[in-house]
Design a protein around this motif. Structure first.
Motif, short mmCIF file in Angstrom:
data_model
loop_
_atom_site.label_atom_id
_atom_site.label_comp_id
_atom_site.label_asym_id
_atom_site.label_seq_id
_atom_site.Cartn_x
_atom_site.Cartn_y
_atom_site.Cartn_z
N ILE A 50 0.68 -1.06 0.06
CA ILE A 50 0.13 0.09 -0.14
C ILE A 50 0.86 1.23 -0.16
CG2 ILE A 50 -1.67 1.54 1.52
CD1 ILE A 50 -2.67 -1.33 2.38
N GLY A 51 2.19 0.90 0.80
CA GLY A 51 2.89 2.37 0.70
C GLY A 51 3.51 2.63 -0.60
N VAL A 52 3.86 1.61 -1.32
CA VAL A 52 4.44 1.90 -2.56
C VAL A 52 3.55 2.39 -3.37
CG1 VAL A 52 5.65 0.66 -4.47
CG2 VAL A 52 6.11 0.13 -2.27
N ILE A 53 2.38 1.89 -3.53
CA ILE A 53 1.27 2.61 -4.45
C ILE A 53 1.12 4.07 -3.94
CG2 ILE A 53 -1.12 2.61 -5.19
CD1 ILE A 53 0.19 0.36 -6.30
N ALA A 54 0.96 4.19 -2.52
CA ALA A 54 0.67 5.58 -2.10
C ALA A 54 1.76 6.86 -2.61
CB ALA A 54 0.75 5.85 -0.75
N VAL A 55 2.97 6.26 -2.49
CA VAL A 55 4.21 6.80 -2.98
C VAL A 55 4.23 7.54 -4.63
CG1 VAL A 55 6.78 7.11 -3.64
CG2 VAL A 55 5.91 6.11 -1.20
N ALA A 56 3.80 6.52 -5.34
CA ALA A 56 3.55 6.63 -6.79
C ALA A 56 2.46 7.90 -7.02
CB ALA A 56 3.43 5.31 -7.57
N VAL A 57 1.40 7.58 -6.23
CA VAL A 57 0.03 8.24 -6.26
C VAL A 57 0.65 9.70 -6.08
CG1 VAL A 57 -2.20 8.99 -5.66
CG2 VAL A 57 -1.39 6.77 -6.28
N LEU A 58 1.48 9.77 -4.93
CA LEU A 58 1.96 11.15 -4.29
C LEU A 58 2.81 11.85 -5.46
CD1 LEU A 58 2.69 13.15 -2.16
CD2 LEU A 58 4.72 11.58 -1.58
N ALA A 59 3.21 11.34 -6.23
CA ALA A 59 4.20 12.04 -7.41
C ALA A 59 3.13 12.50 -8.40
CB ALA A 59 4.79 10.85 -8.04
N ASP B 16 1.08 18.05 -9.88
CA ASP B 16 -0.25 18.77 -10.23
C ASP B 16 -0.29 19.96 -9.43
OD1 ASP B 16 -2.83 18.59 -11.68
OD2 ASP B 16 -3.58 18.76 -9.56
N VAL B 17 0.30 20.08 -8.15
CA VAL B 17 0.16 21.19 -7.31
C VAL B 17 1.06 22.28 -7.92
CG1 VAL B 17 1.15 21.93 -5.21
CG2 VAL B 17 -0.39 20.06 -5.03
N VAL B 18 2.04 21.77 -8.57
CA VAL B 18 3.06 23.09 -9.20
C VAL B 18 2.71 23.16 -10.71
CG1 VAL B 18 4.62 22.52 -7.39
CG2 VAL B 18 4.67 21.32 -9.68
N HIS B 19 1.46 22.65 -11.05
CA HIS B 19 0.99 22.54 -12.47
C HIS B 19 2.07 21.78 -13.50
CE1 HIS B 19 -2.16 25.35 -11.29
NE2 HIS B 19 -1.14 25.97 -10.46
N ALA B 20 2.54 20.83 -13.09
CA ALA B 20 3.42 20.05 -14.03
C ALA B 20 2.54 18.69 -14.26
CB ALA B 20 4.61 19.64 -13.20
N SER B 21 3.01 17.94 -15.18
CA SER B 21 2.34 16.86 -15.72
C SER B 21 2.22 15.61 -14.74
CB SER B 21 2.88 16.21 -16.94
OG SER B 21 2.22 15.24 -17.44
N GLY B 22 1.15 15.60 -13.96
CA GLY B 22 0.98 14.50 -12.94
C GLY B 22 1.22 13.28 -13.40
N PHE B 23 0.54 12.77 -14.76
CA PHE B 23 0.67 11.48 -15.22
C PHE B 23 1.90 10.93 -15.77
CE2 PHE B 23 -3.57 13.05 -16.59
CZ PHE B 23 -4.35 11.78 -16.06
N ILE B 24 2.87 12.12 -16.17
CA ILE B 24 4.26 11.31 -16.50
C ILE B 24 5.08 11.33 -15.02
CG2 ILE B 24 5.37 13.75 -16.64
CD1 ILE B 24 6.00 10.62 -18.86
N ALA B 25 4.71 12.08 -14.11
CA ALA B 25 5.04 11.88 -12.81
C ALA B 25 4.78 10.60 -12.36
CB ALA B 25 4.88 13.10 -11.99
N CYS B 26 3.73 10.18 -12.02
CA CYS B 26 3.37 9.05 -11.48
C CYS B 26 3.82 7.84 -12.06
CB CYS B 26 1.98 8.99 -11.22
SG CYS B 26 0.98 8.65 -12.67
N TYR B 27 3.89 7.71 -13.57
CA TYR B 27 4.54 6.80 -14.25
C TYR B 27 5.79 6.46 -14.02
CZ TYR B 27 5.71 3.59 -18.21
OH TYR B 27 6.18 2.66 -18.77
#
Length: 343
Positions: A200-209, A214-225
Motif C-alpha cells: 500500500i505504501g509503494v502505491i501511495a508514493v507513486a500516487v503522491l508523485a 499537479d500542485v505545481v502545474h506540472a504533468s502528474g501523469f508522467i510523474a506517477c508513471y
C-alpha cells in the motif's frame, strides 16, 4: 469474461451500457464526475504499468517511444484534424480537438492485451513505454484546445501552448524521478514485516508523485508513471506482494473505468454521430497512426515490418473516452456530442 474469448474490457464496457439509460435505466450523466474518477483510474493504471515494467525490457525502446509519444502525437493530430476538416466540414478548432482526443493510445489496453502476446521485447517494450508516456502531452493539448472554445476565451498562440507543454512534461518527469528515487531509499528504511502494508505504501508514493506534480502545474501523469517505473526496478523488499497488489489495483481501476464510461454513454445519440465516427476512425486507423509511426520510427532504422505492426498496435481504449469529457468540463459550448462520437 476471460473464458468468452472477447476482450474482457469490452465486456465491462457493455455491462456499463446495459446498466445505463439505454438498458436497465440508471440515470447517470455527470461528465465532470466521470472525468475526476477517470483521471483517478488512469493514475492507478499507469502506476501499475510502471511497477510491473522491467527497465531492461524497454531500455532500447525508450527513445523511439518518447518520440512516438510526442512527435507522433503531433503528426496524428494534424493528419486526422485535416481529414476531419476536409471530409466532414467541421471547423478547424473542432477538427483538431477531436483529433487530439483520439491521439493517445490506452495504457490499460496495451498492458492487458499485448503482455499476453509473444512479441519481440523491443516491440512490446516500445508500445508499453509509449502508452505510459503519451497520456501526459495529449491531456495538455486537449485541455488547451478545449479551453480555447469556451465563451470569452482568447486562444493562445500554438508556440506558447507547445512551450508550456514541454515545461510541464519536463517538470513532471523531474518530480517523478526525484520522488521515485528518494522514496525508494526511505521505503527500505521504514519497511516492516507486513508485506500488505508495504505494498500500500509503494502505491501511495507513486500516487503522491501525481499530486506533487499537479500542485505545481506540472504533468502528474508522467510523474506517477516514472515514479512507479523507478520503484518497480529498484530492489525493494516484499516485491511479490507489491507486484500482486499493483496488478489487482490496476485491474479494479480498469474494470471500474470501463463500466463507468459505458454507464455515461447514451446509445440514443449514437445514430447522429455514427457516420462522422466512422470517417474519423478510418482516418486515424489508415492515415494518422501509420504516418505518425513512420515519422517517429523511420529515423531509428526500424524495418517496415516493425513499423507496420506498430501502426496496427496503437490500441485505443478508455483514455480517449475520458478525454472526451474535457471539453464540457472546461466550459466549451456545443461540444456535448463529442463524447458519443469518441465512444
Amino acid at each position: 469474461s476471460v473464458r468468452s474469448g472477447l476482450p474482457s474490457l469490452l465486456i465491462y464496457l457493455g455491462i456499463g451500457v446495459l446498466l445505463g439509460d439505454g438498458g436497465i435505466g440508471i440515470n447517470y450523466d455527470s461528465q465532470q464526475l466521470t472525468q475526476v474518477l477517470g483521471y483517478a483510474a488512469l493514475v492507478l493504471i499507469l502506476v501499475e504499468g510502471g511497477l510491473t515494467t522491467r527497465w531492461s525490457g524497454i531500455r532500447r525502446s525508450v527513445a523511439p517511444a518518447a518520440v512516438l509519444a510526442t512527435v507522433g502525437v503531433g503528426v496524428s493530430i494534424v493528419v486526422v484534424g485535416v481529414a476531419a476538416k476536409l471530409l466532414l466540414g467541421w471547423s478547424w478548432e473542432i477538427a483538431f480537438l477531436v483529433a487530439a482526443v483520439l491521439a493517445s493510445t490506452d495504457a490499460a489496453a496495451v498492458f492487458s492485451v499485448l503482455r499476453r502476446v509473444p512479441l519481440p521485447r523491443q516491440i512490446s517494450g516500445m508500445l508499453e513505454a509509449e502508452s505510459g508516456f503519451n497520456d501526459a502531452p495529449v491531456v495538455l493539448i486537449v485541455t488547451a484546445l478545449a479551453a480555447s472554445l469556451a465563451p470569452g476565451a482568447t486562444p493562445e498562440p500554438w508556440w506558447q501552448v507547445g512551450v508550456i507543454a514541454v515545461l510541464e512534461l519536463a517538470g513532471g518527469s523531474l518530480i517523478g524521478l526525484a520522488i521515485g528515487y528518494g522514496s525508494a531509499r526511505l521505503l527500505r528504511v521504514v519497511a516492516t514485516t507486513s508485506s500488505a502494508l508495504f505494498a500500500i505504501g509503494v502505491i501511495a508514493v507513486a500516487v503522491l508523485a501525481y499530486a506533487a506534480a499537479d500542485v505545481v502545474h506540472a504533468s502528474g501523469f508522467i510523474a506517477c508513471y516514472l515514479a512507479a517505473l523507478v520503484l518497480g526496478n529498484l530492489r525493494l523488499p516484499h516485491r511479490p506482494a507489491v507486484t500482486g497488489f499493483a496488478t489487482a489495483i490496476g485491474w479494479l481501476a480498469q474494470i471500474g473505468l470501463f463500466v463507468l464510461l459505458g454507464l455515461l454513454a447514451s446509445p440514443s445519440g449514437f445514430d447522429d454521430v455514427l457516420v462522422p465516427a466512422l470517417v474519423v476512425g478510418t482516418a486515424l486507423l489508415l492515415l494518422g497512426r501509420p504516418l505518425s509511426v513512420i515519422a517517429s520510427c523511420a529515423p531509428f532504422g526500424m524495418s517496415w515490418r516493425t513499423q507496420a505492426f506498430l501502426s496496427w498496435a496503437g490500441l485505443r481504449g478508455a483514455v480517449p473516452v475520458v478525454l472526451a469529457t474535457v471539453p464540457v468540463t472546461v466550459g466549451a459550448v456545443g461540444v456535448e456530442w463529442i463524447f458519443d462520437l469518441v465512444f
